[in-house]
Write a protein that holds these residues in place. Structure first.
Motif, PDB file in Angstrom:
ATOM      1  N   TRP A 155       0.831  -1.212   0.000  1.00  0.00           N
ATOM      2  CA  TRP A 155       0.000   0.000   0.000  1.00  0.00           C
ATOM      3  C   TRP A 155       0.862   1.257   0.000  1.00  0.00           C
ATOM      4  N   GLN A 156       1.996   1.211   0.702  1.00  0.00           N
ATOM      5  CA  GLN A 156       2.859   2.389   0.770  1.00  0.00           C
ATOM      6  C   GLN A 156       3.482   2.687  -0.591  1.00  0.00           C
ATOM      7  N   VAL A 157       3.893   1.636  -1.290  1.00  0.00           N
ATOM      8  CA  VAL A 157       4.448   1.799  -2.638  1.00  0.00           C
ATOM      9  C   VAL A 157       3.391   2.343  -3.581  1.00  0.00           C
ATOM     10  N   MET A 158       2.183   1.784  -3.529  1.00  0.00           N
ATOM     11  CA  MET A 158       1.147   2.174  -4.473  1.00  0.00           C
ATOM     12  C   MET A 158       0.616   3.579  -4.212  1.00  0.00           C
ATOM     13  N   GLU A 159       0.406   3.938  -2.956  1.00  0.00           N
ATOM     14  CA  GLU A 159      -0.120   5.275  -2.651  1.00  0.00           C
ATOM     15  C   GLU A 159       0.863   6.365  -3.059  1.00  0.00           C
ATOM     16  N   TYR A 199       1.998   7.237 -11.772  1.00  0.00           N
ATOM     17  CA  TYR A 199       3.001   7.082 -12.829  1.00  0.00           C
ATOM     18  C   TYR A 199       2.661   5.900 -13.732  1.00  0.00           C
ATOM     19  N   ASN A 200       2.936   6.052 -15.004  1.00  0.00           N
ATOM     20  CA  ASN A 200       2.577   5.061 -16.014  1.00  0.00           C
ATOM     21  C   ASN A 200       3.590   3.919 -16.014  1.00  0.00           C
ATOM     22  N   LEU A 201       3.467   3.043 -15.017  1.00  0.00           N
ATOM     23  CA  LEU A 201       4.386   1.921 -14.861  1.00  0.00           C
ATOM     24  C   LEU A 201       3.671   0.608 -15.125  1.00  0.00           C
ATOM     25  N   LYS A 202       4.425  -0.379 -15.569  1.00  0.00           N
ATOM     26  CA  LYS A 202       3.889  -1.725 -15.724  1.00  0.00           C
ATOM     27  C   LYS A 202       3.756  -2.365 -14.346  1.00  0.00           C
ATOM     28  N   LEU A 203       2.911  -3.404 -14.246  1.00  0.00           N
ATOM     29  CA  LEU A 203       2.773  -4.092 -12.961  1.00  0.00           C
ATOM     30  C   LEU A 203       4.101  -4.680 -12.509  1.00  0.00           C
ATOM     31  N   SER A 204       4.902  -5.154 -13.459  1.00  0.00           N
ATOM     32  CA  SER A 204       6.207  -5.712 -13.099  1.00  0.00           C
ATOM     33  C   SER A 204       7.115  -4.643 -12.503  1.00  0.00           C
ATOM     34  N   GLU A 205       6.934  -3.392 -12.942  1.00  0.00           N
ATOM     35  CA  GLU A 205       7.743  -2.295 -12.413  1.00  0.00           C
ATOM     36  C   GLU A 205       7.265  -1.885 -11.024  1.00  0.00           C
ATOM     37  N   TYR A 206       5.944  -1.906 -10.803  1.00  0.00           N
ATOM     38  CA  TYR A 206       5.449  -1.682  -9.448  1.00  0.00           C
ATOM     39  C   TYR A 206       5.957  -2.786  -8.514  1.00  0.00           C
ATOM     40  N   ALA A 207       5.982  -4.010  -8.999  1.00  0.00           N
ATOM     41  CA  ALA A 207       6.490  -5.120  -8.183  1.00  0.00           C
ATOM     42  C   ALA A 207       7.960  -4.892  -7.829  1.00  0.00           C
ATOM     43  N   HIS A 208       8.723  -4.368  -8.785  1.00  0.00           N
ATOM     44  CA  HIS A 208      10.137  -4.089  -8.542  1.00  0.00           C
ATOM     45  C   HIS A 208      10.294  -3.012  -7.476  1.00  0.00           C
ATOM     46  N   LEU A 209       9.463  -1.961  -7.555  1.00  0.00           N
ATOM     47  CA  LEU A 209       9.521  -0.914  -6.541  1.00  0.00           C
ATOM     48  C   LEU A 209       9.206  -1.468  -5.154  1.00  0.00           C
ATOM     49  N   PHE A 258       3.630  -9.731  -5.569  1.00  0.00           N
ATOM     50  CA  PHE A 258       3.048  -8.390  -5.578  1.00  0.00           C
ATOM     51  C   PHE A 258       1.536  -8.465  -5.792  1.00  0.00           C
ATOM     52  N   LYS A 259       1.104  -9.241  -6.807  1.00  0.00           N
ATOM     53  CA  LYS A 259      -0.333  -9.368  -7.087  1.00  0.00           C
ATOM     54  C   LYS A 259      -1.070  -9.972  -5.900  1.00  0.00           C
ATOM     55  N   ARG A 260      -0.468 -10.960  -5.255  1.00  0.00           N
ATOM     56  CA  ARG A 260      -1.105 -11.602  -4.102  1.00  0.00           C
ATOM     57  C   ARG A 260      -1.267 -10.607  -2.954  1.00  0.00           C
ATOM     58  N   ASP A 261      -0.187  -9.880  -2.628  1.00  0.00           N
ATOM     59  CA  ASP A 261      -0.238  -8.923  -1.523  1.00  0.00           C
ATOM     60  C   ASP A 261      -1.173  -7.759  -1.842  1.00  0.00           C
ATOM     61  N   PHE A 262      -1.209  -7.377  -3.116  1.00  0.00           N
ATOM     62  CA  PHE A 262      -2.091  -6.277  -3.520  1.00  0.00           C
ATOM     63  C   PHE A 262      -3.550  -6.683  -3.316  1.00  0.00           C
ATOM     64  N   MET A 263      -3.914  -7.847  -3.810  1.00  0.00           N
ATOM     65  CA  MET A 263      -5.292  -8.312  -3.698  1.00  0.00           C
ATOM     66  C   MET A 263      -5.689  -8.505  -2.232  1.00  0.00           C
ATOM     67  N   GLU A 264      -4.738  -8.975  -1.436  1.00  0.00           N
ATOM     68  CA  GLU A 264      -5.014  -9.197  -0.020  1.00  0.00           C
ATOM     69  C   GLU A 264      -5.329  -7.876   0.686  1.00  0.00           C
ATOM     70  N   TYR A 265      -4.652  -6.797   0.309  1.00  0.00           N
ATOM     71  CA  TYR A 265      -4.855  -5.512   0.968  1.00  0.00           C
ATOM     72  C   TYR A 265      -6.040  -4.741   0.392  1.00  0.00           C
ATOM     73  N   PRO A 321      -5.067  -4.775  -9.480  1.00  0.00           N
ATOM     74  CA  PRO A 321      -4.276  -3.547  -9.611  1.00  0.00           C
ATOM     75  C   PRO A 321      -4.774  -2.644 -10.733  1.00  0.00           C
ATOM     76  N   GLY A 322      -5.202  -3.235 -11.855  1.00  0.00           N
ATOM     77  CA  GLY A 322      -5.654  -2.427 -12.988  1.00  0.00           C
ATOM     78  C   GLY A 322      -6.862  -1.568 -12.634  1.00  0.00           C
ATOM     79  N   ARG A 323      -7.856  -2.154 -11.979  1.00  0.00           N
ATOM     80  CA  ARG A 323      -9.062  -1.401 -11.614  1.00  0.00           C
ATOM     81  C   ARG A 323      -8.742  -0.342 -10.567  1.00  0.00           C
ATOM     82  N   TRP A 324      -7.908  -0.697  -9.605  1.00  0.00           N
ATOM     83  CA  TRP A 324      -7.561   0.258  -8.546  1.00  0.00           C
ATOM     84  C   TRP A 324      -6.789   1.438  -9.122  1.00  0.00           C
ATOM     85  N   LEU A 325      -5.820   1.173 -10.003  1.00  0.00           N
ATOM     86  CA  LEU A 325      -5.011   2.235 -10.598  1.00  0.00           C
ATOM     87  C   LEU A 325      -5.876   3.197 -11.408  1.00  0.00           C
TER      88      LEU A 325
END
Length: 285
Positions: free
Chosen positions: A191-195, A200-210, A218-225, A230-234
Motif C-alpha cells: 500500500w505504501q508503494v502504491m499510494e 506514474y505510467n508503470l507496468k505491474l512488473s515495475e510496481y512489483a520491482h519498486l 506483488f499481485k497476491r499482496d495487492f489483492m489481499e490488501y 491492480p488495474g481497476r484500482w489504478l
C-alpha cells in the motif's frame, strides 16, 4: 522510463564504470524536455556538483541544486528542468539492497544505532555533507578519466569510505535509519508503494520491482490488501486525482493526464467521461 536502464545502456552519454553491484556515474544531464516521467529501480546516492533539477513525487516537490546531495529510494517521479542555464552536473552511485546490507553489517559495530528516528518514507532523503564526505566523493571523479583498467578493490574502498562517513555523520540519522531497516529485512508494504506511485505510467512488473517483490507476490499482496485487481484500482485512483487537479489547478488537461499516468490524451478523455459522465473540459467549465 527506467532511469537505471537508461543510464547503463548509454555509456556514451553518461560517463560510467561498474564494480560488482555498483554503477558509478559522472555526467552532465542531457535533458531537453521540460518534464520527464521516470522511475528508479535501485537505491541511488546523488551528489550535485553544478546546476540542479526539480523533482516531483506525488504532491511532494524536491529542489536539487549545487552542493546538495540526496539518497533516492526506488520510486516513480517527474524530473523537471530548473531555471539554471548551466545544466546539471552530478556524481551518482546505484547500489542494490544486498550490497548496502553488506556494507552496513561490516560497519555495524562502529555506527550510532541507538534511538534512530522513524524510517523515512519520502522518495528523496537529504544527505548532510561535511568536509570529509565532500572530499570522499570528489576524490572519485578523477577515476572516470583513467584509461587503464581500475583495480576493483581500490574503487570499492573509496566507496566504502564515503558511505561510512555518511553513516556516522550525526546529521544523517534518517539515512542510517533507512539502511538499518534494509539490513533488518523490512519489506515496504504494498500500500505504501502504491499510494506514493500510482500516478506514474508503470507496468505491474515495475510496481512489483519498486515493492521489492516478484510479480506473483506483488499481485497476491495487492489483492489481499485492496480486494480488487491492480488495474481497476489504478484507473480509479488516477481518475480521482486527475479530477481534483482539473477542479483546483490551472494546469492544462494534457498536463494533468500526463501527470496521472495517461500517455494518450484521447484515451484519458474517454475513460474520464465513462467514469464521471462529462469530459475533462466540461468538468473544468
Amino acid at each position: 522510463m527506467d532511469l537505471y536502464k537508461l543510464h547503463a545502456s548509454n555509456p556514451h552519454i553518461f560517463q560510467q564504470f561498474s564494480v560488482k553491484d555498483i554503477l558509478f556515474l559522472y555526467y552532465k544531464c542531457p535533458q531537453k524536455e521540460k518534464i520527464l516521467q521516470l522511475y528508479s529501480s535501485y537505491n541511488q546516492f546523488v551528489f550535485s556538483l553544478k546546476g540542479g533539477k526539480i523533482f516531483h513525487q506525488g504532491d511532494r516537490r524536491y529542489k536539487v541544486d549545487k552542493d546538495s546531495s540526496y539518497l533516492f529510494r526506488r520510486a516513480g517521479f517527474l524530473q523537471e528542468m530548473s531555471d539554471d542555464t548551466q545544466g546539471w552536473e552530478l556524481l551518482a552511485f546505484y547500489l542494490k539492497d544486498d550490497y548496502l546490507k553488506k556494507i552496513f553489517d561490516d560497519f555495524r559495530r562502529h555506527l550510532p544505532l541507538n534511538e534512530l528516528p522513524v524510517t523515512p518514507k519520502e522518495m528523496m532523503v537529504r544527505i548532510s555533507i561535511n568536509d570529509r564526505i565532500r572530499e570522499c566523493y570528489l576524490s572519485i571523479i578523477p577515476y572516470f578519466n583513467q584509461r587503464e583498467s581500475l583495480p576493483e578493490e581500490i574503487i570499492e574502498i573509496k566507496l566504502k569510505e564515503l558511505l561510512y562517513n555518511i553513516f556516522v555523520n550525526p546529521e544523517n540519522r534518517n539515512i542510517l535509519s533507512y539502511i538499518n531497516s534494509l539490513a533488518d529485512g523490512y519489506q515496504t508494504p504494498v500500500w505504501q508503494v502504491m499510494e506514493s506511485n500510482y500516478m506514474y505510467n508503470l507496468k505491474l512488473s515495475e510496481y512489483a520491482h519498486l515493492a521489492n517483490r516478484s510479480l506473483s507476490a506483488f499481485k497476491r499482496d495487492f489483492m489481499e490488501y485492496y480486494g480488487v485487481t491492480p488495474g481497476r484500482w489504478l484507473a480509479s485512483k488516477r481518475l480521482k486525482r486527475a479530477k481534483t487537479l482539473i477542479e483546483t489547478t490551472q494546469k492544462t488537461i494534457g498536463e494533468i493526464a500526463f501527470e496521472n499516468g495517461f500517455s494518450n490524451l484521447s484515451h484519458f478523455c474517454r475513460v474520464f467521461k465513462d467514469k464521471y459522465g462529462i469530459t475533462p473540459t466540461e468538468c473544468r467549465n
